[in-house]
Each structure stands twice: as C-alpha cells, then as structure tokens.
Design a protein around this motif. Sequence first.
Motif, PDB file in Angstrom:
ATOM      1  N   UNK A 186     -50.297  25.528 -30.247  1.00  0.00           N
ATOM      2  CA  UNK A 186     -50.189  24.215 -29.606  1.00  0.00           C
ATOM      3  C   UNK A 186     -48.785  24.134 -29.276  1.00  0.00           C
ATOM      4  N   UNK A 187     -47.568  24.542 -30.009  1.00  0.00           N
ATOM      5  CA  UNK A 187     -46.376  24.419 -29.678  1.00  0.00           C
ATOM      6  C   UNK A 187     -45.739  25.461 -28.517  1.00  0.00           C
ATOM      7  N   UNK A 188     -46.454  26.459 -28.497  1.00  0.00           N
ATOM      8  CA  UNK A 188     -46.237  27.460 -27.496  1.00  0.00           C
ATOM      9  C   UNK A 188     -46.793  27.103 -26.204  1.00  0.00           C
ATOM     10  N   UNK A 189     -48.028  26.791 -26.147  1.00  0.00           N
ATOM     11  CA  UNK A 189     -48.774  26.264 -25.076  1.00  0.00           C
ATOM     12  C   UNK A 189     -48.285  25.215 -24.395  1.00  0.00           C
ATOM     13  N   UNK A 232     -51.582  32.348 -27.421  1.00  0.00           N
ATOM     14  CA  UNK A 232     -50.088  32.162 -27.303  1.00  0.00           C
ATOM     15  C   UNK A 232     -49.268  33.242 -26.793  1.00  0.00           C
ATOM     16  N   UNK A 233     -49.765  34.446 -26.777  1.00  0.00           N
ATOM     17  CA  UNK A 233     -48.882  35.641 -25.984  1.00  0.00           C
ATOM     18  C   UNK A 233     -49.392  35.353 -24.500  1.00  0.00           C
ATOM     19  N   UNK A 234     -50.440  35.089 -24.119  1.00  0.00           N
ATOM     20  CA  UNK A 234     -50.468  34.715 -22.604  1.00  0.00           C
ATOM     21  C   UNK A 234     -49.824  33.699 -22.261  1.00  0.00           C
ATOM     22  N   UNK A 254     -40.549  30.435 -29.049  1.00  0.00           N
ATOM     23  CA  UNK A 254     -41.974  31.159 -28.847  1.00  0.00           C
ATOM     24  C   UNK A 254     -42.381  32.365 -29.257  1.00  0.00           C
ATOM     25  N   UNK A 255     -41.338  33.520 -29.090  1.00  0.00           N
ATOM     26  CA  UNK A 255     -41.377  34.888 -29.450  1.00  0.00           C
ATOM     27  C   UNK A 255     -41.113  34.919 -30.981  1.00  0.00           C
ATOM     28  N   UNK A 256     -40.358  34.105 -31.503  1.00  0.00           N
ATOM     29  CA  UNK A 256     -40.295  34.080 -33.124  1.00  0.00           C
ATOM     30  C   UNK A 256     -41.417  33.616 -33.733  1.00  0.00           C
ATOM     31  N   UNK A 257     -42.134  32.498 -33.233  1.00  0.00           N
ATOM     32  CA  UNK A 257     -43.125  31.781 -33.697  1.00  0.00           C
ATOM     33  C   UNK A 257     -44.665  32.498 -33.648  1.00  0.00           C
ATOM     34  N   UNK A 258     -44.444  33.290 -32.607  1.00  0.00           N
ATOM     35  CA  UNK A 258     -45.937  34.078 -32.364  1.00  0.00           C
ATOM     36  C   UNK A 258     -45.726  35.386 -33.296  1.00  0.00           C
ATOM     37  N   UNK A 259     -44.392  35.947 -33.374  1.00  0.00           N
ATOM     38  CA  UNK A 259     -44.519  36.985 -34.133  1.00  0.00           C
ATOM     39  C   UNK A 259     -44.637  36.822 -35.766  1.00  0.00           C
TER      40      UNK A 259
END
Length: 401
Positions: free
Chosen positions: A347-350, A271-273, A305-310
């Motif tokens: 899935x959401x970020x991608x 997801x980071x990538x 996306x940043x919020x979800x990943x962290x």
Amino acid sequence: MKFEYSAKTQELRARLHAFMEKYIHPNEKRYIEEVAQGDRWQPVPVIDELKEKARTEGLWNLFLPDSSYGAGLTNVEYAPLCEIMGRVIWSSEVFNCSAPDTGNMETIERYGTPEQKKQWLEPLLDGKIRSAFLMTEPQVASSDATNIETSMQRVGDEYVINGHKWWSSGASDPRCKLFIVMGKTDAANANRHLQQSMILVPRDTPGVKILRNLTVFGYDDAPHGHAEVLLENVRVPVSNVLLGEGRGFEIAQGRLGPGRIHHCMRLIGLAERALEDMCKRTLSRVAFGKRIAEQTVTLERIAESRILIDQARLLVLNAAYMMDTVGNKHARKEIAMIKVAAPNMACQVIDWAIQAHGGGGLSGDFNLAYAYAQARTLRFADGPDEVHRNAIGKMELAKYH
C-alpha cells in the motif's frame, strides 16, 4: 535458511520471466478491452489462450508442495515464482495458480477423501472448473470466525445449510462449480473452535442464490468478482463434509497458511512493478527546473520503497522456510507477520508511485489505482491486520509466562 534459489527455481524463474515478457505484458491492454466487451462476467478469451501456452510450456500448477498433484516445489521454491506472477494482477490464473482455487485445491488435496479428490480436485487441477470459499458473513464480525452463524443441520444422510455469506470471491464466474462453505454443525459445543465444519457444496445445488457482486473502491473485479450469496435450505450429502464434523477451524488454519503466503508473494511482485513505474515516471518528468527523480523527497521515497520491499521479501522467504521445515502450525507467527507486513508495504509503495505519477496515477491509464485497491483489500482478506497483530503479540508474551 539459505538465501540462494535452487537450480530448479532459477530455471523456472527464467522460463516464467520469458513467458511474462512474451505473452503476459503484451496482452495487458487486450485483457482490459476484452473484459469490457459484452457480458463482463464471461471468461476472457486471452486468458484461455494463454492457459494453453502455459500448460504446453510446463508452467502449470506450480504450487502444492509435498504433493504428487503439483510441481513438487517447496514454499521457498515457489515464492519467487509467485512474485513474478504478482506483477500482473490477473496473470496467476494463466498458470492455474490463482486464488481462491489454490487454497481450495490445497484444502481438498490435504483433507479430502479419494472420492472428493476425484470429483473436484482433478478438474480444478486441470483448469476445467473454478471454485469459491464461503466463510465471511455480513451480519457478524467475521474477523472472529467463531461468530459465523451459517447453520449446517444434519437430517438423515444430508446436511441442510442455511446462511448468508459475502466476499465470496469467484462465485459469479460461470466456471465456478464448487463452494467450500464454513458453518456451524454443533453451535452448542462448549468449545467454540469445535462448532464449525467445512462442507463441499456444488454451485448448482437448489437453494444457492447469488444476490449481487460487491465492489472494491468501485472496481467489480469482473469476471472474477466478490459475491454476496444466500444459502436457503441447501441440501448436500453427509459425504460432502471435509475431514469430519467440528474440524472446520482446523481446516481453516491449514488452508489459510498457504493462501496468506501466496497473497504476500504476489504483493511483492506488485510492489516491485510499482517501484519500477515510479522510477521510470520520475526520470521522464521535469518540475521546478529538474527531473522529479532528482527531488530529495522522490529519492527518499524510492530508497524507502526498496528497503520495504526487500524487508518484506526476506520475511516471506523466512515464513516459507518455516512452513517447509516445521510445518504450517509451527510457522503461525511468521505467517501472521508477513500478512501484516506485505500488504502495508505494498500500500505504501503503490501510494508513493501514484503520487509520483501526479493526477494520472489516479486514473485507469496506469495500473496503480487498481493495484492499490488490490493491496488494500489484502489488509482484510485472510484476516485483518488487527487479528494478526493480536496473535503475534500473544505469541511474544507467551515466552515470558
């Protein structure tokens, strides 16, 4: 828990980052080209080359906490390393840290006899062979593992195994020499969780048949793959059982905890990538008079996306901390939570990254379509979302009984 990484982890992170930049990312195109050449179900030369480099640099078998066989890292220490590997879907194999081998190695290390470890664990740790885990079946709803129908009948000093499995990841790889098979040794047991056992089955045992390789959104994942396997009158010695008859469910819970957390760690890297790709793409493209990155909807998606990943990373680190301090059994809720949160987040970020790339995001020109297929798969692998949510809900309700 403390949020800063240990000195050992920081040093390994730096070395792993450097290895990825020097060897993995520059070879991504070569990997795709080599998989496409000739027999797609043969080992990829670039992987074998990079394995030797990783071994030489001491970036080998970084998993296996509390074991003399591994690098001696805790789950918290391993988490950020696994995340780095996850940025490239195939890179974990380079470090001998890929599924299903890691889960299988942990299983044999934890539950195997000295003889089983000598025969199977040592060559797996050395990267000489690979393995597969055969649990899911096409004829039953395997989200309820008590439904499994594979028969393991004891006849004298042997078990005779008959069953039909699928989604047996890695079974088609010519280096795969071992199956860990879950089936029923005591189907009549009143306790449904004591009916199952796990047995080691050498891949070349008579009666083992690979029927086909399944696809995921059209991808066959060669040379790893996901096989449908038939077991017809497969005979193995009684000494091949793991831990003992009726203890398959117990092993499964011990095995799937580390496997689930490893998947979630890698998904965070993936997801980071995807977020990086989304930022770079939207900064380079103009639509309706301004860069796509400046459109409000894009800014919102990047922020979210940043919020979800962290959030997912903190949940994973918390689960890793619980596994390290109170054990896998007592960390069941935390493990279940990340198994729901991380794949849905990825899935959401991608998906947003695909949207930001326009039509190109659906193509093979970028990593995103394949990354989405991988992330979506993990809403099933090691248990579907619904099963984990039910477990979490029951554990919450138990507080009020």
